[in-house]
Design a protein around this motif. Sequence first.
Motif, short mmCIF file in Angstrom:
data_model
loop_
_atom_site.label_atom_id
_atom_site.label_comp_id
_atom_site.label_asym_id
_atom_site.label_seq_id
_atom_site.Cartn_x
_atom_site.Cartn_y
_atom_site.Cartn_z
N LEU A 122 0.83 -1.21 0.00
CA LEU A 122 0.00 0.00 0.00
C LEU A 122 0.86 1.26 0.00
N PHE A 123 1.92 1.25 0.81
CA PHE A 123 2.80 2.40 0.90
C PHE A 123 3.47 2.65 -0.46
N ARG A 124 3.90 1.57 -1.12
CA ARG A 124 4.53 1.71 -2.44
C ARG A 124 3.53 2.30 -3.44
N GLU A 125 2.29 1.82 -3.41
CA GLU A 125 1.28 2.35 -4.32
C GLU A 125 1.03 3.83 -4.06
N PHE A 126 1.06 4.22 -2.79
CA PHE A 126 0.87 5.62 -2.44
C PHE A 126 2.01 6.47 -3.02
N VAL A 127 3.24 6.04 -2.81
CA VAL A 127 4.39 6.80 -3.29
C VAL A 127 4.39 6.89 -4.81
N VAL A 128 4.11 5.76 -5.47
CA VAL A 128 4.16 5.73 -6.93
C VAL A 128 3.02 6.52 -7.56
N SER A 129 1.78 6.25 -7.13
CA SER A 129 0.63 6.84 -7.80
C SER A 129 0.35 8.28 -7.39
N GLN A 130 0.63 8.61 -6.14
CA GLN A 130 0.27 9.94 -5.65
C GLN A 130 1.42 10.94 -5.66
N VAL A 131 2.66 10.45 -5.62
CA VAL A 131 3.81 11.35 -5.55
C VAL A 131 4.66 11.28 -6.82
N LEU A 132 5.26 10.13 -7.08
CA LEU A 132 6.21 10.05 -8.19
C LEU A 132 5.55 10.32 -9.54
N ARG A 133 4.35 9.82 -9.72
CA ARG A 133 3.66 10.04 -11.00
C ARG A 133 3.43 11.53 -11.23
N ARG A 134 3.10 12.25 -10.18
CA ARG A 134 2.85 13.69 -10.33
C ARG A 134 4.15 14.44 -10.61
N VAL A 135 5.23 14.01 -9.98
CA VAL A 135 6.53 14.64 -10.25
C VAL A 135 6.88 14.45 -11.73
N ARG A 136 6.67 13.25 -12.24
CA ARG A 136 6.97 12.98 -13.64
C ARG A 136 6.10 13.80 -14.58
N GLN A 137 4.86 14.02 -14.21
CA GLN A 137 3.95 14.77 -15.07
C GLN A 137 4.28 16.25 -15.10
N LEU A 138 4.84 16.76 -14.01
CA LEU A 138 5.04 18.20 -13.87
C LEU A 138 6.46 18.67 -14.13
N VAL A 139 7.42 17.74 -14.08
CA VAL A 139 8.82 18.11 -14.29
C VAL A 139 9.30 17.56 -15.63
N PRO A 140 9.82 18.41 -16.51
CA PRO A 140 10.26 17.93 -17.83
C PRO A 140 11.51 17.06 -17.72
N MET A 141 11.35 15.76 -18.01
CA MET A 141 12.46 14.82 -18.02
C MET A 141 12.33 13.94 -19.25
N PRO A 142 13.46 13.49 -19.81
CA PRO A 142 13.37 12.55 -20.94
C PRO A 142 12.57 11.32 -20.52
N PRO A 143 11.56 10.93 -21.29
CA PRO A 143 10.69 9.81 -20.90
C PRO A 143 11.44 8.54 -20.54
#
Length: 210
Positions: A122-143
Amino acid sequence: MVRRTGRRPGNPDTRDAILATARTAFAEKGYDGASIRHIATGAGVDPALVHHYFGTKDKLFLAAMNAPLDPGELIPEVLAGDQDAIGERLVRFFLSIWDSPAGKAGVAMLRSAVSSEWTAKLFREFVVSQVLRRVRQLVPMPPAEAPMRVSLVASQLAGLAMARYVIKIEPLASASPEVLVAAIGPTIQRYVFGDLSGVWASPPPPDTAG
């Protein structure tokens, strides 16, 4: 200021049944694999009732995690502005949360994740779906590089949380936030935008951050 996640009134028994089913579904199927319809069926209610009590799937997930805040509201504010200072802002934001009353829930969750595989999922899903995914969407990085970059950021911040708030290693545990911002911010900045050419010598790992 930390904004806590909202909670709508409703029948406590029905709400608890939905949350219990949601926790199991999110742990077993992951955030993306667990649907509102599946959770509603498991709880013996109509999907419309789930939406009535919790609104969106994000809100249901946050309630199931007993999250003290909504990353979807806070992360865009942290990432907005000068890209050259994103590392410092991320560390400062991270420390402001963990040093606040909301941080107690984070410490409890982290301790539980270490000792329980179910909670760890559950903790991993929280970090991935709620935090890391948003960082990837908002910060320009090579895919192709983004999964590794955000994973490195997560490793640094998770290590900081464990060392400062759970194990309480000194002098890290009692250092002022600004000392840690100055020390760790540049590392986060490098993970996000810096040269990681040595990392790409081998094939990129599977994308798990959405």
